[in-house]
Write an enzyme that holds these catalytic residues in place. Sequence first.
Site, PDB file in Angstrom:
ATOM      1  N   GLY A 106       0.853  -1.194   0.000  1.00 21.91           N
ATOM      2  CA  GLY A 106       0.000   0.000   0.000  1.00 21.91           C
ATOM      3  C   GLY A 106       0.884   1.238   0.000  1.00 21.91           C
ATOM      4  O   GLY A 106       2.083   1.147   0.254  1.00 21.91           O
ATOM      5  N   GLU A 147      -1.700  -2.442  -3.733  1.00 25.79           N
ATOM      6  CA  GLU A 147      -2.929  -1.627  -3.659  1.00 25.79           C
ATOM      7  C   GLU A 147      -2.664  -0.215  -4.175  1.00 25.79           C
ATOM      8  O   GLU A 147      -2.307   0.669  -3.417  1.00 25.79           O
ATOM      9  CB  GLU A 147      -3.453  -1.573  -2.228  1.00 25.79           C
ATOM     10  CG  GLU A 147      -3.845  -2.930  -1.681  1.00 25.79           C
ATOM     11  CD  GLU A 147      -4.368  -2.870  -0.256  1.00 25.79           C
ATOM     12  OE1 GLU A 147      -4.774  -1.774   0.196  1.00 25.79           O
ATOM     13  OE2 GLU A 147      -4.367  -3.887   0.414  1.00 25.79           O
ATOM     14  N   TYR A 263     -14.594  -5.793  10.903  1.00 25.10           N
ATOM     15  CA  TYR A 263     -14.493  -4.492  11.562  1.00 25.10           C
ATOM     16  C   TYR A 263     -15.585  -3.588  11.026  1.00 25.10           C
ATOM     17  O   TYR A 263     -16.122  -3.825   9.930  1.00 25.10           O
ATOM     18  CB  TYR A 263     -13.112  -3.860  11.360  1.00 25.10           C
ATOM     19  CG  TYR A 263     -12.766  -3.589   9.912  1.00 25.10           C
ATOM     20  CD1 TYR A 263     -12.174  -4.570   9.131  1.00 25.10           C
ATOM     21  CD2 TYR A 263     -13.059  -2.351   9.328  1.00 25.10           C
ATOM     22  CE1 TYR A 263     -11.872  -4.334   7.798  1.00 25.10           C
ATOM     23  CE2 TYR A 263     -12.754  -2.111   7.984  1.00 25.10           C
ATOM     24  CZ  TYR A 263     -12.164  -3.102   7.231  1.00 25.10           C
ATOM     25  OH  TYR A 263     -11.872  -2.882   5.919  1.00 25.10           O
ATOM     26  N   TRP A 357     -10.590  -9.980   6.624  1.00 25.01           N
ATOM     27  CA  TRP A 357      -9.600  -9.064   7.198  1.00 25.01           C
ATOM     28  C   TRP A 357     -10.210  -8.593   8.502  1.00 25.01           C
ATOM     29  O   TRP A 357     -11.229  -7.902   8.464  1.00 25.01           O
ATOM     30  CB  TRP A 357      -9.301  -7.868   6.276  1.00 25.01           C
ATOM     31  CG  TRP A 357      -8.311  -6.994   6.969  1.00 25.01           C
ATOM     32  CD1 TRP A 357      -8.556  -5.934   7.800  1.00 25.01           C
ATOM     33  CD2 TRP A 357      -6.874  -7.164   6.952  1.00 25.01           C
ATOM     34  NE1 TRP A 357      -7.380  -5.446   8.307  1.00 25.01           N
ATOM     35  CE2 TRP A 357      -6.333  -6.177   7.804  1.00 25.01           C
ATOM     36  CE3 TRP A 357      -6.008  -8.068   6.318  1.00 25.01           C
ATOM     37  CZ2 TRP A 357      -4.957  -6.061   8.029  1.00 25.01           C
ATOM     38  CZ3 TRP A 357      -4.642  -7.936   6.544  1.00 25.01           C
ATOM     39  CH2 TRP A 357      -4.135  -6.940   7.376  1.00 25.01           C
TER      40      TRP A 357
END
Length: 392
Positions: A106, A147, A263, A357
């Site tokens: 990332g 990403e 999450y 995730w």
Amino acid sequence: MEQANSDLVLQLTVVILIAFFSVSDGAAEVGVKGAYYPSYIAATYPSTSIDATLFTHLFFAFVVMDPITFEVKPPDSDTEQELASFTGIVTASNPAVRTLVSIRGGGVEATSLSQMAANPTSRKTFITTSIALARLHRFAGLDLDWESPKDATEMHNFGILISEWHAATLLEANHSNLPPLLLTAAVYYGATIPFNSSHSYPVSSIASNLDWINIMAYDYYGFWTPSATAEHTALYFNTDYGISTWLKAGLPPHKAVLGLAMYGRSWTLANASETWIGAPAVGPGPPQPISGEPGFFFFSEIMQFLTNSNVSTVYDNRTVCAYSFDSKTWVGYDNALSIANKVQYLMTRKMAGYFFWAVSFDSNWTLSNSAFSTMGSYSSSVASSEPEAPVS
Ligand SMILES: *[C@@H]1O[C@H](CO)[C@@H](O)[C@H](O)[C@H]1NC(C)=O
Ligand SMILES: *[C@@H]1O[C@H](CO)[C@@H](O)[C@H](O)[C@H]1NC(C)=O
Ligand SMILES: *[C@@H]1O[C@H](CO)[C@@H](O)[C@H](O)[C@H]1NC(C)=O
Ligand SMILES: *[C@@H]1O[C@H](CO)[C@@H](O)[C@H](O)[C@H]1NC(C)=O
Ligand SMILES: *[C@@H]1O[C@H](CO)[C@@H](O)[C@H](O)[C@H]1NC(C)=O
Ligand SMILES: *[C@@H]1O[C@H](CO)[C@@H](O)[C@H](O)[C@H]1NC(C)=O
């Protein structure tokens, strides 16, 4: 006529059998029940606390690529120790679980990956060192989290990289007499990235060179969209739209693994009486005790939030998500029911499975169990190899 008919039946049978076996050839042999393990919070959540019996594949997150030498390596000595013990620890309780080393990419790392992928010599270094690292620590595969490639050239180079990577894993398997390493990549939720003039993933290279892709079907909204509440994992229209773009672009469904979030994303309400999805907000919700970031809750922290008597919970069947709120804080997330419904969705689409995730954010294995039991013995290679209804 009789004879001709039975010949035709025989030929059709052969055609159907060939179709049956050729489609299942190379498909994932099991439904993927995956999760990432963030090793950087190993101090509070050691790998020994993972219930590996609830997963078929565990992704060790993360190792990195050196931006100068292009070698793949653990970012520090603590991670190296975690990496060295990971496969042994999780296979002790579930010998069938397969582990993959995930390579972070990332932000600034995406820029280094772009440089690496543009050059044959640096690609070779990346490929050779990643394979050596996986074998050294007895991992079953490698996962790339670039990403994301940011223009058409980077997408093209990504396609070349995975093609050379795949060839190298086959060659290595020939030499080592081990099964070839699995190769996967985490990707944007749609096959085309619409920003900065749209650019599309190299779907045919992905289909022939990767075992599957992990489709990141989350973070549609968050602290960067501060003025209204939202479901960051909305199945309709976001995820369903994204999956459709992948399948329309030619990705075989048995190479598509659906990302599920353990999450929530939270907001601070502007008005205690306006609590719906899309209600006015004044910014992200407050940081929580363990995760510690504004606008973010681990699923375990949401379960803690729900123990307050002033919290209400709504299940939204339009987005296939839940949300909970008191007079100030609003959080959108997946609960056991929405996870079960999303797993139903991926089975309807004949996708390969799901990944979470991240495994450390669950509460008492609630979401892991919900997904695991909903998927049951489903396997995409079986599902996708069912012959079409015969033409009459
Ligand atoms: C946008 O694309 C151009 C080339 O098409 C590239 O040079 C630039 O870095 C990209 N910008 C971002 C923010 O991705
Ligand atoms: C693996 O080895 C066999 C026999 O030695 C050879 O025929 C085959 O082409 C090799 N495959 C690769 C990918 O190198
Ligand atoms: C808060 O929302 C309620 C219900 O929509 C509305 O009647 C009220 O005027 C709002 N209060 C403020 C201060 O905007
Ligand atoms: C969604 O929930 C609403 C309100 O409870 C209900 O009227 C509607 O039939 C439900 N839709 C589906 C597809 O379940
Ligand atoms: C809800 O209740 C909890 C625990 O009783 C309390 O700490 C919190 O401040 C309350 N929230 C609001 C918005 O009143
Ligand atoms: C955890 O889950 C198990 C079964 O899945 C249940 O029996 C137990 O009560 C749960 N514990 C808590 C603290 O919720």
